[in-house]
Scaffold this active site. Structure first.
Site, PDB file in Angstrom:
ATOM      1  N   GLY A  96       4.130  -7.523   2.384  1.00  0.00           N
ATOM      2  CA  GLY A  96       5.246  -8.424   2.140  1.00  0.00           C
ATOM      3  C   GLY A  96       5.839  -8.299   0.755  1.00  0.00           C
ATOM      4  O   GLY A  96       7.058  -8.376   0.582  1.00  0.00           O
ATOM      5  N   THR A  97       4.995  -8.099  -0.255  1.00  0.00           N
ATOM      6  CA  THR A  97       5.505  -8.023  -1.632  1.00  0.00           C
ATOM      7  C   THR A  97       6.436  -6.834  -1.819  1.00  0.00           C
ATOM      8  O   THR A  97       7.504  -6.953  -2.430  1.00  0.00           O
ATOM      9  CB  THR A  97       4.339  -7.948  -2.630  1.00  0.00           C
ATOM     10  OG1 THR A  97       3.579  -9.161  -2.538  1.00  0.00           O
ATOM     11  CG2 THR A  97       4.837  -7.783  -4.057  1.00  0.00           C
TER      12      THR A  97
ATOM     13  N   ASN B 114       5.800 -21.312   1.768  1.00  0.00           N
ATOM     14  CA  ASN B 114       4.423 -20.863   1.961  1.00  0.00           C
ATOM     15  C   ASN B 114       3.385 -21.867   1.485  1.00  0.00           C
ATOM     16  O   ASN B 114       2.228 -21.807   1.900  1.00  0.00           O
ATOM     17  CB  ASN B 114       4.196 -19.530   1.251  1.00  0.00           C
ATOM     18  CG  ASN B 114       4.497 -19.606  -0.232  1.00  0.00           C
ATOM     19  OD1 ASN B 114       5.654 -19.757  -0.626  1.00  0.00           O
ATOM     20  ND2 ASN B 114       3.470 -19.508  -1.069  1.00  0.00           N
TER      21      ASN B 114
ATOM     22  N   HIS C 207      -0.978  -8.910   7.665  1.00  0.00           N
ATOM     23  CA  HIS C 207      -2.225  -9.644   7.503  1.00  0.00           C
ATOM     24  C   HIS C 207      -2.073 -11.152   7.642  1.00  0.00           C
ATOM     25  O   HIS C 207      -3.057 -11.887   7.684  1.00  0.00           O
ATOM     26  CB  HIS C 207      -2.896  -9.295   6.169  1.00  0.00           C
ATOM     27  CG  HIS C 207      -2.328  -9.968   4.964  1.00  0.00           C
ATOM     28  ND1 HIS C 207      -2.930 -11.050   4.368  1.00  0.00           N
ATOM     29  CD2 HIS C 207      -1.219  -9.714   4.243  1.00  0.00           C
ATOM     30  CE1 HIS C 207      -2.212 -11.423   3.312  1.00  0.00           C
ATOM     31  NE2 HIS C 207      -1.167 -10.643   3.211  1.00  0.00           N
TER      32      HIS C 207
ATOM     33  N   THR D 243       4.806   9.171   3.032  1.00  0.00           N
ATOM     34  CA  THR D 243       4.170   9.451   4.311  1.00  0.00           C
ATOM     35  C   THR D 243       3.747   8.142   4.964  1.00  0.00           C
ATOM     36  O   THR D 243       3.122   7.291   4.335  1.00  0.00           O
ATOM     37  CB  THR D 243       2.937  10.356   4.117  1.00  0.00           C
ATOM     38  OG1 THR D 243       3.352  11.570   3.500  1.00  0.00           O
ATOM     39  CG2 THR D 243       2.275  10.655   5.444  1.00  0.00           C
TER      40      THR D 243
ATOM     41  N   CYS E 106      -1.755 -15.748  -4.162  1.00  0.00           N
ATOM     42  CA  CYS E 106      -1.301 -14.809  -5.190  1.00  0.00           C
ATOM     43  C   CYS E 106      -1.414 -15.399  -6.592  1.00  0.00           C
ATOM     44  O   CYS E 106      -1.343 -14.683  -7.582  1.00  0.00           O
ATOM     45  CB  CYS E 106       0.135 -14.377  -4.913  1.00  0.00           C
ATOM     46  SG  CYS E 106       0.323 -13.481  -3.358  1.00  0.00           S
TER      47      CYS E 106
END
Length: 396
Positions: free
Chosen positions: A69-70, A153, A203, A238, A326
């Site tokens: 997400g970050t 959040n 996640h 990749t 976080c």
């Protein structure tokens, strides 16, 4: 056995996800290679992309896989800003609320320091909802983008995404939505809300850490953060095919039967809220009482140190949080609660309990039973240090 009530921070990997992830890991082949093994990996990757797109109401071409997400949030904010300020064009303003996740706050502040962005802070009300009238008045030709949460959040309040998107469209201003906390808990339909970009993370819905996605509308232009290969739209590198496969399984499982699961989770949430209020009459629910994430419960306890309460509950066998993971370990008041108008002492008495699909009614009842003693001890002690709390209050 510890009862896990911190699903907003991260969720347990679903058994089907673990199985699919393990099966995909041995697959050999770079998805960008043209030989048969490479094309097998690419087929696996693109099938996963299609599943993730479907779960979010998007087209597969609009899905850019990221490391989480970050990265998705940074790519959206910086990429949209840069694309909107090409050549002599000057659109320096970013509309953003102070109650956003730190991935957004830190990204826009970096843009202010290094790229001349002007941050126009959108006020939020006492429930954490952004001021739609302020957005309406602030939109103009010099706005590069609006960035906002789908759901807060920390306190769980749902935001007026569709209304902001409609207002911004009148001025041709792109909107980025951080849906990391909302995806898998409330319906998220990318095409229906009509935003330019939307961030999600695996996640948070029972997938692996290290995989996320940025949805980029066909009509939007995002300047890349990373160069060197152009494997995806606006992102080089990749691709993690096994991670994408695991993300796809998690996305499909999280969104199948979402309405029914959300109702069940809401029932557990409301049971916890009413039980906690009865057990601790001074507890104050933060966030919108009804228009909130189905698994989110956020209280402040007057005179209580949130960190102390967290550690006491940890000793008692419950994993909860004081806010965003976080910022965990940093003894400071939540910036979200401060933006909502709380003073610092009140904001420091915060506790977030977040439920998920694995949460049971028995676990909620056990938590409610353990809460009063923990609050009483944390209020009496007023300690912020884990070592101090653990030294005074053994697990018995």
């Amino acid at each position: 056995m510890t009862i896990y009530l911190d699903h907003a921070a991260t969720t347990p990997m679903r058994p089907a996800v673990v199985e699919a992830f393990a099966a995909a890991l041995p697959v050999v082949g770079n998805p960008s290679s043209i030989h048969s093994q490479g094309q097998s990996a690419k087929r696996m990757l693109e099938e996963a992309r299609e599943i993730v797109a479907t779960s979010l109401g998007a087209d597969s071409v609009e899905v850019t896989f990221t490391s989480g997400g970050t990265e998705a949030i940074n790519l959206a904010i910086k990429g949209l800003f840069w694309a909107r300020n090409v050549g002599a064009v000057s659109r320096p303003r970013i509309l953003v609320a102070r109650a956003e996740h730190h991935a957004t706050i830190d990204a826009v502040e970096w843009m202010r320091e290094h790229d001349g962005a002007i941050l126009d802070w959108i006020p939020v009300d006492a429930s954490g909802r952004i001021d739609i009238d302020y957005v309406r008045g602030a939109l103009a030709d010099d706005v590069a983008l609006v960035t906002m949460l789908w759901a807060n959040n920390e306190v769980g309040t749902l935001q007026p995404v569709s209304e902001v998107s409609a207002l911004a469209a009148v001025h041709g201003v792109p909107v980025h939505v951080d849906a990391v906390s909302a995806f898998g808990y409330v319906p998220v339909d990318f095409h229906a809300v009509g935003v330019a970009a939307l961030s999600v993370s695996a996640h948070k819905i029972g997938g692996p850490v290290g995989v996320g996605a940025l949805l980029i509308a066909r009509s939007a232009t995002v300047t890349p953060l990373i160069h060197g290969g152009s494997q995806q739209r606006s992102r080089s590198g990749t691709l993690d095919a096994p991670g994408a496969v695991a993300f796809a399984v998690a996305a499909r499982e999280a969104t199948d039967g979402l309405t029914t699961k959300a109702l069940q989770l809401t029932g557990l949430r409301d049971s916890l809220i009413s039980g906690a209020r009865a057990a601790v009459p001074g507890a104050v629910l933060r966030g919108d009482a009804r228009d909130r994430l189905p698994g989110n419960v956020h209280f402040t306890f007057p005179g209580c140190e949130g960190d102390s309460l967290l550690f006491l509950l940890d000793v008692a066998g419950f994993s909860v949080s004081t806010g965003s993971a976080c910022q965990a370990g940093v003894p400071e008041a939540s910036h979200v609660l401060l933006a909502m108008g709380l003073d610092e002492p009140t904001a420091r008495g915060a506790l977030r309990i977040s439920l998920g699909e694995t949460t049971t009614a028995a676990e909620v009842a056990q938590f409610v039973e353990a809460l009063p003693r923990a609050v009483e001890q944390a209020t009496a002690a007023g300690y912020a240090s884990r070592d101090t709390v653990l030294g005074h209050y053994p697990s018995t």
